[in-house]
Design an enzyme around this catalytic site. Structure first.
Site, PDB file in Angstrom:
ATOM      1  N   TYR A 143       2.150  -6.396   4.741  1.00  0.00           N
ATOM      2  CA  TYR A 143       1.097  -5.900   3.860  1.00  0.00           C
ATOM      3  C   TYR A 143       0.986  -4.374   3.920  1.00  0.00           C
ATOM      4  O   TYR A 143       1.253  -3.675   2.951  1.00  0.00           O
ATOM      5  CB  TYR A 143      -0.259  -6.508   4.262  1.00  0.00           C
ATOM      6  CG  TYR A 143      -0.376  -7.986   4.026  1.00  0.00           C
ATOM      7  CD1 TYR A 143      -1.079  -8.478   2.930  1.00  0.00           C
ATOM      8  CD2 TYR A 143       0.188  -8.907   4.901  1.00  0.00           C
ATOM      9  CE1 TYR A 143      -1.207  -9.838   2.706  1.00  0.00           C
ATOM     10  CE2 TYR A 143       0.073 -10.265   4.675  1.00  0.00           C
ATOM     11  CZ  TYR A 143      -0.626 -10.736   3.584  1.00  0.00           C
ATOM     12  OH  TYR A 143      -0.739 -12.080   3.360  1.00  0.00           O
ATOM     13  N   GLU A 162      -5.426 -10.167  -5.327  1.00  0.00           N
ATOM     14  CA  GLU A 162      -4.892 -11.432  -5.879  1.00  0.00           C
ATOM     15  C   GLU A 162      -4.420 -11.236  -7.315  1.00  0.00           C
ATOM     16  O   GLU A 162      -3.402 -11.786  -7.720  1.00  0.00           O
ATOM     17  CB  GLU A 162      -5.929 -12.550  -5.794  1.00  0.00           C
ATOM     18  CG  GLU A 162      -6.489 -12.821  -4.383  1.00  0.00           C
ATOM     19  CD  GLU A 162      -5.429 -12.997  -3.308  1.00  0.00           C
ATOM     20  OE1 GLU A 162      -4.295 -13.410  -3.631  1.00  0.00           O
ATOM     21  OE2 GLU A 162      -5.716 -12.704  -2.131  1.00  0.00           O
ATOM     22  N   GLY A 180      -8.473 -15.276   2.695  1.00  0.00           N
ATOM     23  CA  GLY A 180      -9.389 -14.520   1.848  1.00  0.00           C
ATOM     24  C   GLY A 180      -9.199 -14.932   0.402  1.00  0.00           C
ATOM     25  O   GLY A 180     -10.139 -15.161  -0.340  1.00  0.00           O
TER      26      GLY A 180
HETATM   27 ZN   LIG Z   1      -1.406 -11.243  -0.923  1.00  0.00          ZN
END
Ligand SMILES: [Zn+2]
Length: 623
Positions: free
Chosen positions: A402, A317, A289
């Site tokens: 995550y 990001e 992504g």
């Molecule tokens: Zn990341």
């Protein structure tokens, strides 16, 4: 040997002091994915000279490594990582001016790690120069033909160094423990623009000869290069977007809040320390992504939904400018320090810029996705501090680092309050700025700066369980969002035949709600009901990549054939691993599906990135 934190309850940090933690630390800092020996000889700075040869699909390179002895043992050689490169010569210099050739040894080839490159050096040597060429299957490089780009006029090259692929295009110490500053001179065909994870001048003219400097020390996995027909669009005073001409305006429109996001992040976690923040929208084959290359995030064009509904990827990001790039994981077992922190920061930025309802919806989708994935993961892979000895870092690429990592921080927020956690995080980023740390080092800092002095709260924090045990603690945060709960109820009513598709209250549904609606549909939905949904809402034609992906996955699960042409289109137009992997995995579950998967893959394979190719090869049994 196990580290302290794995074998003794977390109390060891509280009562045994730093002595034990440090003793265990050396073992914890071992990087199983690098041959390098920074504990004896460490690379501090890199000067790159790269010729990008599109006709041969080769980078002809020269790298000068400034080295430093870090132990008293002057007999220790310099050990680098390399994979598949043609090493032409190695030279050494005591003054950085005069070089002389020196012998070198290449170790045994390991398919994952590559080869060690060992150079025995006199005690005083300060620079080593290596001339080399990249090999034909350099994993970090993707060479695209003009047909594989958006504008179809020029070829395109980009790198993806994370996790251990920098060694396929630069001989270096390819471990996140080793941080370097760098400069680069890059020569390309004259009509193309080169960009790096370094200083990029928005006013740069196309000359075919570009210079870069990265003054902040970064781990090797953040060294990045892209070369293509790229244009710049300004967004804010220090933010902008690069993309192919056809995509540039659309990208700038989608990312108008970029500057505001940077400001929101600074307000929470301290100054943005990297000068400019630009985003490069990649060709569709980009396997992720996004990739947080410092100063220049690489982003998949699949996030350009047209309605800003997928911009959380930019918040993600951007957050890496603090968690990951400023404070980095020391080994790939500590990957959750990069990603868990980043998902937590991402949701805080989304909340600040787009409101709490949206951030809550994304957090709820995140936890559900983690639960679905964990159900199929072995216990050992449900642990934040994952054991990757003898495995590749890619094995750790699940929702666990995550989403479980983000839930852990959310849990600390619940125990200590937002204000205290924010102050702690700000202090943490400051304390470890431009350092690479292990999970044990984080835990020790956490103890000293948040846990210490309040045994009752420290017990509630359950740090040992969060970091080193599988699954989720019973009191793990369970984010809910009213908007998503409403569509979940709608999905159940629809599935039970209580409501027709045309009567569903979809008028103001956000893409997140659509996504949750589709996820909430049961496995036994009939093809007629699938058709009813598609007739009412044209889901097969959705322009939102996440919604389309979920619909196509449902279509394969339910054998809904009208969606198959779009399925083939989606699998050949983009190469994002997150979308490819589940779709191919679902297809190969039946013999007819496997045949369809192979037919599509035969066409699509040449357009995919090497990382995606490896993934799909294994799924379809490609020979
Ligand atoms: Zn990341």
């Amino acid at each position: 040997m196990h580290s302290c934190a794995r074998t003794i309850p977390f109390a060891c940090f509280l009562f045994l002091g730093t002595h034990v933690a440090q003793g265990a630390d050396e073992e914890a800092r071992r990087d199983f994915h690098s041959y390098a020996n920074p504990e004896h000889v460490r690379v501090r700075h890199i000067d790159l000279y790269l010729d990008v040869l599109f006709d041969k699909q080769v980078i002809q390179g020269e790298v000068v490594l400034a080295i430093e002895r870090t132990s008293a043992d002057a007999k220790q050689p310099l050990v680098l990582d390399t994979r598949g490169q043609n090493i032409e010569s190695v030279e050494e210099s005591q003054d950085g001016q005069e070089y002389k050739k020196t012998p070198f040894d290449l170790g045994k080839v390991d398919p994952v790690l590559g080869q060690s490159l060992t150079v025995r050096l006199p005690e005083k040597v300060r620079s080593v120069r290596i001339k080399y060429k990249t090999g034909p299957r350099a994993a970090a490089l993707q060479w695209l033909t003009p047909a594989q780009t958006a504008d179809k006029k020029y070829p395109f090259l980009f790198t993806q160094s994370q996790a251990i692929d920098a060694r396929s295009w630069i001989p270096l110490q390819d471990s996140p423990r080793v941080r370097v500053t760098y400069t680069a001179r890059v020569r390309t065909p004259k009509d193309l623009l080169a960009l790096m994870s370094a200083s990029n001048d928005p006013a740069q003219k196309r000359t075919g000869d570009y210079r870069f400097e990265m003054k902040q020390a970064i781990p090797s996995y953040l060294i990045a290069l892209a070369v293509g027909d790229l244009e710049f669009r300004k967004i804010g005073p220090r933010t902008g977007v690069y993309a192919e001409p056809k995509v540039a305006d659309r990208a700038a429109k989608e990312f108008t809040e970029l500057e505001e996001m940077v400001r929101a992040a600074e307000k929470l976690y301290g100054p943005y320390r990297w000068d400019r923040y630009d985003v490069l929208v990649m060709p569709p084959s980009f396997p992720f992504g996004g990739m947080e290359n410092p100063r220049l995030t690489f982003a998949s064009p699949t996030v350009l939904a047209g309605d800003k509904s997928l911009v959380s990827l930019l918040a993600h990001e951007l957050s890496h400018s603090w968690s990951g790039n400023l404070v980095s994981n020391a080994t790939w077992s500590d990957f959750w320090l990069n990603e868990g922190f980043t998902v937590y920061l991402e949701r805080r930025i989304m909340e600040a810029v787009y409101g709490k309802a949206r951030a809550d919806a994304e957090a709820m989708l995140g936890r559900r996705s983690l639960e679905r994935e964990m159900a199929d993961l072995p216990k050992s892979d449900q642990v934040l501090h994952i054991d990757l000895k003898g495995r590749t870092p890619v094995d750790g690429l699940t929702d666990v680092p995550y989403e479980k990592g983000a839930l852990f921080l959310r849990h600390l927020e619940a125990v200590y309050g937002r204000e205290r956690l924010d102050a702690f995080l700000k202090g943490y980023f400051n304390h470890f700025a431009f350092k690479s740390i292990t999970t044990a080092e984080f835990a020790e800092y956490l103890n000293d700066h948040l846990l210490k002095g309040d045994a009752e709260k420290a017990a509630r924090a359950k740090v040992e369980e969060w970091l080193y045990k599988p699954g989720l603690p019973s009191d793990a945060p369970n984010p809910t969002a009213a908007a998503l709960e409403r569509v979940q109820a709608s999905a159940h009513e629809f599935a039970a035949g209580k409501v027709k598709a045309t009567d569903l209250p979809v008028k103001d549904w956000t893409p997140q709600q659509w996504l949750h609606f589709l996820i909430s549909l049961p496995a036994d939905l009939t093809k007629d009901r699938m058709r009813e949904l598609d007739d009412a809402f044209a889901l097969t034609k959705s322009g939102n990549s996440e919604v389309l992906f979920q619909w196509l996955l449902l279509s394969v699960q339910h054998g809904f054939e009208p969606a198959y042409p779009r399925l083939e289109g989606f699998l050949t137009e983009q190469g994002r691993r997150k979308f490819l992997k589940p779709l191919y995995e679902e297809m190969v579950k039946t013999p007819a599906g496997k045949e369809r998967a192979l037919a599509i893959y035969r066409k699509a394979r040449v357009t995919y990135h090497p990382l995606s190719v490896d993934t799909v090869d294994a799924i379809v049994g490609w020979k």
